[in-house]
Design an enzyme around this catalytic site. Structure first.
Site, short mmCIF file in Angstrom:
data_model
loop_
_atom_site.label_atom_id
_atom_site.label_comp_id
_atom_site.label_asym_id
_atom_site.label_seq_id
_atom_site.Cartn_x
_atom_site.Cartn_y
_atom_site.Cartn_z
N CYS A 126 27.32 -30.68 15.87
CA CYS A 126 26.26 -31.59 16.32
C CYS A 126 25.05 -30.83 16.88
CB CYS A 126 26.82 -32.60 17.31
SG CYS A 126 25.78 -34.07 17.52
N HIS A 135 31.35 -35.06 13.87
CA HIS A 135 32.34 -34.71 14.90
C HIS A 135 33.75 -34.61 14.33
CE1 HIS A 135 29.85 -34.96 18.59
NE2 HIS A 135 29.12 -35.76 17.83
N GLU A 190 36.30 -33.51 15.79
CA GLU A 190 37.27 -33.80 16.86
C GLU A 190 37.37 -35.29 17.14
OE1 GLU A 190 33.58 -34.53 18.88
OE2 GLU A 190 34.16 -33.03 17.40
#
Length: 359
Positions: free
Chosen positions: A247, A332, A334
């Site tokens: 990001c 993302h 995660e």
């Protein structure tokens, strides 16, 4: 109690106040996730912003504090069509309104979030005010709203001193620009010991510790503001240590290599964004939260090549750096509460570190 959302273009939405009853000015974006509202509230990348949730009912499973992405929420305000006053889930610690009260987050329910979302899509991200005061004369208020800027948020969201989590074979430095907790958790699950560093840390302080890899985190705001951080990344990328960035970290690495970034009209915020791996042709569904992207035409083909693209608008979603052990993604991997399609990229980072050790 009545509450009002006043936008910089003069539009006013009237609804019902919930959470903290205080007046705030912020940038307004919309998020298309159906679940994961706590993860949205506690994502540091939303610092300086208020979020319009497009899914009509929010709060139905309450709040489980274990799922927070940071130690405190940085979101400015929350706008929903309907708030579930009582959440139902076996892991629930409290209801959403109680969480908003405890964390001083003002909210509005009962407005037409579909119409508001369409306005933001058509006109772009707008500044606005959440207030419980009805202003008859709004000219001065509008000027105040227009003057608001999201700036300096990275230094507000980063940790204040280094700390270490996990016990593992690989030593990883995580540069915290407003990092979500699950980035470190994913690394710990893969047998890493992770040291998290404030955004103000010098590259020299990181390099002297002999890390196997470096992770650059997500974070809020305009990446081009982070001049000091970009200068430190320029030093890190010359070290030969494997670097993976997510990001804001992805954008900062691009700027450190001389590429440019730009602000999207209304950004990407949600858990349903398709991204295509250009090396395999496979499409994954990803979680995203960003207003800025790397400008495609500024990528020097001698330095790097696009790795992922957004299927919806063809913007850059990942970059591989040529002859460097560096990979970055805009989305993302995660992601919590999901989807977890791209969590394999942490395994890719582990492989980068293994290959470096065997080189």
């Amino acid at each position: 109690m009545k509450a009002y959302l006043i936008l910089e273009d003069g539009h006013i939405f009237e609804g019902e106040s919930f959470g903290a009853q205080r007046e705030i000015i912020s940038e307004f974006v919309f998020n298309t996730s159906m679940t994961g509202y706590l993860e949205v509230l506690s994502d540091p990348s939303y610092a300086g912003q208020s979020v319009v949730m497009t899914y009509p009912l929010i709060g139905n499973y309450g709040v489980c504090l274990e799922d927070q992405e940071s130690s405190q929420p940085y979101i400015q305000g929350l706008i929903v069509n309907e708030l579930a006053r009582v959440g139902s889930h076996f892991r629930k610690n409290m209801d959403l309104e109680e969480y908003c009260i405890q964390n001083d987050i003002p909210g509005i329910q009962g407005i037409d979030t579909r119409y508001l979302t369409k306005m933001i899509r058509n006109q772009g991200c707008m500044n606005g005010m959440i207030t419980t005061t009805y202003y008859e004369n709004r000219e001065d208020i509008i000027e105040k709203i227009k003057a608001f800027q999201v700036t300096g948020e990275v230094l507000k969201t980063t940790c204040q001193k280094p700390y270490t989590i996990g016990i593992g074979k690989k030593k990883v430095a995580l540069y915290d620009f407003g990092a979500k907790k699950n980035i470190a958790k994913e690394l710990v699950k893969r047998d890493c010991i992770v040291t998290v560093y404030p955004a103000t840390t010098s590259a020299a302080d990181i390099l002297k510790e002999g890390y196997d890899g470096i992770m650059l985190s997500n974070g809020p705001g305009d990446p081009s503001e982070c001049v000091d951080i970009i200068n430190q990344i320029k030093i890190l990328m010359k070290s030969g240590i494997p670097i993976f960035a997510i990001c804001l970290g992805h954008q900062l690495m691009a700027l450190a290599n001389g590429f440019q970034t730009e602000k999207l009209k209304y950004g990407h915020h949600g858990a349903n964004h398709p991204v295509k791996d250009l090396s395999t042709g496979r499409v994954y569904i990803s979680t995203q939260n960003h207003n800025y992207v790397v400008k495609d035409e500024t990528i020097d083909s001698y330095i790097a090549k696009p790795w992922f693209r957004n299927v919806n608008d063809q913007t850059i979603e990942g970059i591989e750096y040529i002859h460097k052990n560096i990979k970055t993604v805009q989305f993302h991997p995660e992601a919590c509460a999901g989807p977890l399609d791209t969590s394999y990229l942490f395994d890719e980072f582990m492989k980068m570190m293994e290959d470096k050790n065997h080189a």
